[in-house]
Motif scaffolding. Structure first.
Motif, PDB file in Angstrom:
ATOM      1  N   ALA A 184       0.832  -1.204   0.000  1.00 15.34           N
ATOM      2  CA  ALA A 184       0.000   0.000   0.000  1.00 15.34           C
ATOM      3  C   ALA A 184       0.872   1.261   0.000  1.00 15.34           C
ATOM      4  N   TYR A 185       1.661   1.394  -1.035  1.00 14.47           N
ATOM      5  CA  TYR A 185       2.586   2.517  -1.165  1.00 14.47           C
ATOM      6  C   TYR A 185       3.065   2.589  -2.614  1.00 14.47           C
ATOM      7  N   ASP A 186       3.902   3.581  -2.903  1.00 12.34           N
ATOM      8  CA  ASP A 186       4.414   3.810  -4.264  1.00 12.34           C
ATOM      9  C   ASP A 186       3.290   4.079  -5.259  1.00 12.34           C
ATOM     10  N   ILE A 187       2.234   4.704  -4.796  1.00 15.40           N
ATOM     11  CA  ILE A 187       1.119   5.069  -5.677  1.00 15.40           C
ATOM     12  C   ILE A 187       1.523   6.241  -6.567  1.00 15.40           C
ATOM     13  N   HIS A 188       2.313   7.146  -6.022  1.00 18.88           N
ATOM     14  CA  HIS A 188       2.825   8.283  -6.783  1.00 18.88           C
ATOM     15  C   HIS A 188       4.335   8.367  -6.574  1.00 18.88           C
ATOM     16  N   ALA A 216      -8.097   6.971  -9.765  1.00 17.71           N
ATOM     17  CA  ALA A 216      -7.333   7.285  -8.551  1.00 17.71           C
ATOM     18  C   ALA A 216      -7.113   6.012  -7.733  1.00 17.71           C
ATOM     19  N   VAL A 217      -5.889   5.846  -7.251  1.00 19.52           N
ATOM     20  CA  VAL A 217      -5.565   4.699  -6.399  1.00 19.52           C
ATOM     21  C   VAL A 217      -5.678   5.147  -4.952  1.00 19.52           C
ATOM     22  N   ILE A 218      -6.664   4.628  -4.258  1.00 24.29           N
ATOM     23  CA  ILE A 218      -6.941   4.999  -2.871  1.00 24.29           C
ATOM     24  C   ILE A 218      -6.789   3.739  -2.019  1.00 24.29           C
ATOM     25  N   ILE A 219      -5.910   3.773  -1.054  1.00 26.84           N
ATOM     26  CA  ILE A 219      -5.581   2.556  -0.307  1.00 26.84           C
ATOM     27  C   ILE A 219      -6.806   1.941   0.360  1.00 26.84           C
TER      28      ILE A 219
END
Length: 464
Positions: free
Chosen positions: A210-214, A238-241
């Protein structure tokens, strides 16, 4: 001696009982061995009681044989990286140690993994050799980190991957070996890469990245691990955790098999205009290299603390939807501070998830630069899972070394090795160029031989 052994046993039991049914999964990378100065880290510094599961990163896929092979034979074999890592179980028999296969560098820019899962002969050979590899080096299982099935590759990767995992599961069963995998948190990625019910049926648990989305691959700055949807984010792109977690649960992943991943690092950018620092401001590549990690667009937690201490501007989100971001000159960084770590752990607990994973141990503040004691990221996770408060505002003393050459009759058996003084909890020794050097912990601290650093006395059996 019996008292010390009993105290150690009590520590193990206390840790297991306090963790309850939650897993705390910690990745350990081998390449920080090569980092300079205070950033250098190897398996000697690991604490066997810090996590319920530790994962050594990485083994890789041989480009010719499609077999699992050692990544860095010097660190992993010659310097005893594997052996030291799995030997942690001698001090904590409840610890599980796994080896991770793949990772971004080994799997993101090749179709080799796709070729493996498309060929039944290659898969059978891979499974046979993987079992032998895991058992040879005394690991307790395999963490499969293919980034990502179907990209690059082909659509069939999604189901072929499940076939390979099922073969591994069946081959691992007679030896009670664990099988885990690490997926992206993107819903769009999941639709292409992951048969979630199939994964639920084949792996023991999933380490949800749950990281490295941006990051610096984009042309505007943004936080790389936002927990909730923010006002400017619209639509399914949009990637929302939090929404990704809900998606995986709705698709059939049991909550207890979903391990929520946290980043103990930040992602950095170079601002196009130093006067424009808000979220979504224009960016032109990666921020400045960290003094220890030396990686484009990437800073360890402890490097972020050093930046803050040097006068960086830090902005926190009053809504609690994401961690802070900071900037100085043209460098802009986002990360999860300890407050956001606690928020995310509580979120995972409230969702009934199986525990917490983080990437990774060598990026936590193991030197105490953040003035919250050593390893605040990891300790905040443990405290929250145990239902204890973790005070982020009260600094802990930072260990200071005062080297004094001693004539004490000790023998240097290994260069650089630390030794606790058997009679004085604050005193310890190190072999340096064949000589014994004496050190003392600061007031209120004791030397912890498990982690080769000064620590709170209650963490050191016999010193509380």
């Amino acid at each position: 001696m019996k008292i010390v052994a009993l105290l150690a046993l009590c520590l193990i039991v206390t840790l297991v009982n306090a963790q309850g049914n939650y897993k705390k999964v910690c990745y350990f990378a081998n390449w920080p061995y090569y980092r300079p100065g205070a950033g250098q880290y190897d398996a000697d510094k690991l604490d066997p009681f810090e996590c319920t599961h530790m994962i050594y990163a990485f083994a890789v896929l041989d480009k010719v044989t499609y077999e699992m092979v050692v990544y860095d034979s010097y660190v992993d074999i010659d310097l005893g990286g594997y052996q030291k890592f799995t030997a942690l179980k001698q001090r904590n028999p409840n610890l599980k140690t796994l080896i991770a296969l793949g990772g971004w560098n080994d799997s993101a820019f090749t179709t080799q993994y796709s070729e493996l899962v498309a060929d039944p002969v290659k898969m059978r050979n891979f499974v046979s050799k993987a079992v032998a590899f895991v058992r040879q080096y005394n690991f307790d299982g395999l963490d499969f980190d293919w980034e990502y099935p179907g990209d690059p590759g082909k659509p069939e990767d999604k189901q072929n991957f499940i076939t390979l995992l099922a073969m591994l599961r069946d081959a691992f069963k007679p030896y009670n070996l664990l099988l885990t995998m690490a997926p992206s948190c993107s819903i769009k990625r999941a639709e292409v890469s992951y048969d979630i019910p199939g994964l639920a049926a084949t792996v023991d648990f999933v380490n949800f990245m749950a990281y490295d989305i941006h990051g610096a691959w984009e042309n505007q700055v943004d936080h790389h691990a936002p927990l909730y949807r923010r006002s400017f984010e619209e639509g399914k792109e949009a990637v929302i955790i939090s929404e990704s977690i809900d998606y995986w649960l709705a698709q059939g992943m049991p909550a207890q098999k979903l391990i929520f991943g946290l980043p103990s690092y930040g992602r950095s950018y170079r601002l196009a205009d130093a006067t424009k620092t808000d979220l979504l401001s224009p960016a032109i590549g990666a921020g400045s290299l960290g003094p220890y990690t030396g990686q484009d667009g990437f800073l360890a937690l402890y490097e972020m603390c050093l930046n803050q201490q040097s006068g960086w501007t830090v902005v926190t989100d009053p809504t609690g939807k994401m961690g802070p971001y900071g900037y100085s000159g043209t460098t802009w960084v986002s990360w999860d501070d300890i407050d956001m770590v606690i928020t995310k752990v509580k979120y995972a607990m409230n969702k009934g998830l199986g525990g917490i994973m983080f990437w990774e141990l060598t990026l936590d503040d193991f030197n105490g630069f953040c003035n919250m004691g050593q390893r605040p990221f990891s300790k905040a996770i443990t405290a929250t899972l145990e239902g204890r408060p973790f005070n982020t505002s009260t600094p802990a003393p930072t260990p200071t070394q005062y080297p004094i050459t001693t004539t004490k009759a000790m023998t240097c058996t290994s260069e650089g090795t630390y030794y606790a003084d058997p009679a004085n909890c604050t005193k310890y020794y190190r072999c340096v160029n064949g000589k014994i050097i004496t050190y003392y912990c600061p007031a209120s601290l004791a030397f912890n031989s498990y982690i080769s650093q000064c620590d709170w006395p209650y963490n050191v059996p016999g010193c509380a």
